[in-house]
Scaffold this active site. Sequence first.
Site, PDB file in Angstrom:
ATOM      1  N   ASP A   1      53.826  16.932   5.336  1.00  0.00           N
ATOM      2  CA  ASP A   1      53.490  15.535   5.051  1.00  0.00           C
ATOM      3  C   ASP A   1      54.145  14.597   6.063  1.00  0.00           C
ATOM      4  OD1 ASP A   1      52.277  13.496   3.699  1.00  0.00           O
ATOM      5  OD2 ASP A   1      53.649  13.486   1.999  1.00  0.00           O
TER       6      ASP A   1
ATOM      7  N   GLY B   1      50.696  10.681   9.281  1.00  0.00           N
ATOM      8  CA  GLY B   1      50.201   9.310   9.436  1.00  0.00           C
ATOM      9  C   GLY B   1      51.329   8.347   9.758  1.00  0.00           C
TER      10      GLY B   1
ATOM     11  N   HIS C   1      48.004  13.751  13.211  1.00  0.00           N
ATOM     12  CA  HIS C   1      47.487  15.041  12.742  1.00  0.00           C
ATOM     13  C   HIS C   1      47.453  16.060  13.887  1.00  0.00           C
ATOM     14  CE1 HIS C   1      46.736  13.441   8.865  1.00  0.00           C
ATOM     15  NE2 HIS C   1      45.692  12.698   9.194  1.00  0.00           N
TER      16      HIS C   1
ATOM     17  N   THR D   1      42.540  19.130  -2.258  1.00  0.00           N
ATOM     18  CA  THR D   1      41.246  18.780  -2.877  1.00  0.00           C
ATOM     19  C   THR D   1      41.122  17.267  -3.018  1.00  0.00           C
ATOM     20  OG1 THR D   1      42.327  19.277  -5.005  1.00  0.00           O
ATOM     21  CG2 THR D   1      40.813  20.937  -4.163  1.00  0.00           C
TER      22      THR D   1
ATOM     23  N   TRP E   1      39.837  14.515   0.412  1.00  0.00           N
ATOM     24  CA  TRP E   1      38.474  14.040   0.730  1.00  0.00           C
ATOM     25  C   TRP E   1      38.347  12.545   0.483  1.00  0.00           C
ATOM     26  CZ3 TRP E   1      35.773  17.546   3.299  1.00  0.00           C
ATOM     27  CH2 TRP E   1      35.974  18.892   3.037  1.00  0.00           C
TER      28      TRP E   1
ATOM     29  N   LEU F   1      54.331  38.863   9.609  1.00  0.00           N
ATOM     30  CA  LEU F   1      54.381  37.600   8.857  1.00  0.00           C
ATOM     31  C   LEU F   1      53.052  37.435   8.128  1.00  0.00           C
ATOM     32  CD1 LEU F   1      55.653  34.724   8.345  1.00  0.00           C
ATOM     33  CD2 LEU F   1      54.602  34.002  10.488  1.00  0.00           C
TER      34      LEU F   1
ATOM     35  N   ARG G   1      59.163  19.941   1.268  1.00  0.00           N
ATOM     36  CA  ARG G   1      58.221  18.854   1.515  1.00  0.00           C
ATOM     37  C   ARG G   1      58.860  17.884   2.497  1.00  0.00           C
ATOM     38  NH1 ARG G   1      53.814  15.763  -2.198  1.00  0.00           N
ATOM     39  NH2 ARG G   1      53.024  14.427  -0.538  1.00  0.00           N
TER      40      ARG G   1
ATOM     41  N   GLU H   1      62.923  27.131  -5.441  1.00  0.00           N
ATOM     42  CA  GLU H   1      63.857  26.050  -5.144  1.00  0.00           C
ATOM     43  C   GLU H   1      63.119  25.001  -4.312  1.00  0.00           C
ATOM     44  OE1 GLU H   1      67.022  25.789  -6.184  1.00  0.00           O
ATOM     45  OE2 GLU H   1      66.814  27.671  -7.300  1.00  0.00           O
TER      46      GLU H   1
END
Length: 242
Positions: free
Chosen positions: A12, A15, A29, A58, A61, A123, A180, A199
């Site tokens: 994340d 942008g 991106h 999902t 979009w 991997l 994240r 975790e």
Amino acid sequence: MNVPNHVAIILDGNGRWARKKRMPRGYGHMVGCDNLEKICYTARDLGIKYLTVYAFSTENWKRSREEVDGLMNLFRRYLKRCIKSSRENEMCVRVIGETSVFDDDIQESIRTLEDYSKDYRKLYFQIALNYGGRDEILRAVSKLSADVRDGKQSADAITSDTFEAYLDTAGIPDPDLMIRTSGEQRLSNFLLWQLSYSEFYFTDVLWPDFNKEELVKAIRQYNNRDRRFGAVKGDPSCSQQD
Ligand code: IPE
Ligand code: IPE
Ligand code: MG
């Protein structure tokens, strides 16, 4: 350093990274996509066995037509390039998510990449594209119900193991560590079933800047966690998971 067997990452902040550089979101991106390629080499070098990344949800979009089209073109190029990195990393690639909605050429590239890399074992790399945890669970329930109807499964004998075999991640162990980037602290519909005992690690670093040093930092913090799986550590009367 004890390296987690399975690391899952919500990529994340592309942008915001672009905005800081006064560039369009698509540029973020693009650089984020290059970074994804790099992190696969890093994961392989560190000895991570499974890496799963959330690249398109999902819900994504709902973004502007321009951004979605740009992302699709990026995936087109990335899936082709990934053949080379799958070979160099000896990595078996699987795309998870509902891929039947993508343009035919993208679906074809996914099949080619999965087929090309299917015997690599160094991997295991899962890319979540048009993925949503709720959607995955609903699709699994639907397939399982059809098997019950057709007499291939007994409704009275459904266990976690039975159910997991219907998920997109069938055969893949649950993530040990979920990362994240970009400061957000939510799951945004990622691996809802599979992250039950993982975790979590949140960092303000934006995805295009997330490098080996940052990954090692996350793993070091993971090493200091006291994983319990519901039991109490050190209590000999409890059966514990390693
Ligand atoms: C993550 O970056 C990539 C995708 C969701 C495709 P974002 O595009 O969400 O970047 P921010 O959150 O707007 O900074
Ligand atoms: C989650 O990021 C999805 C991916 C990284 C692919 P988002 O940026 O789309 O999530 P929200 O909207 O901030 O929850
Ligand atoms: Mg975002």
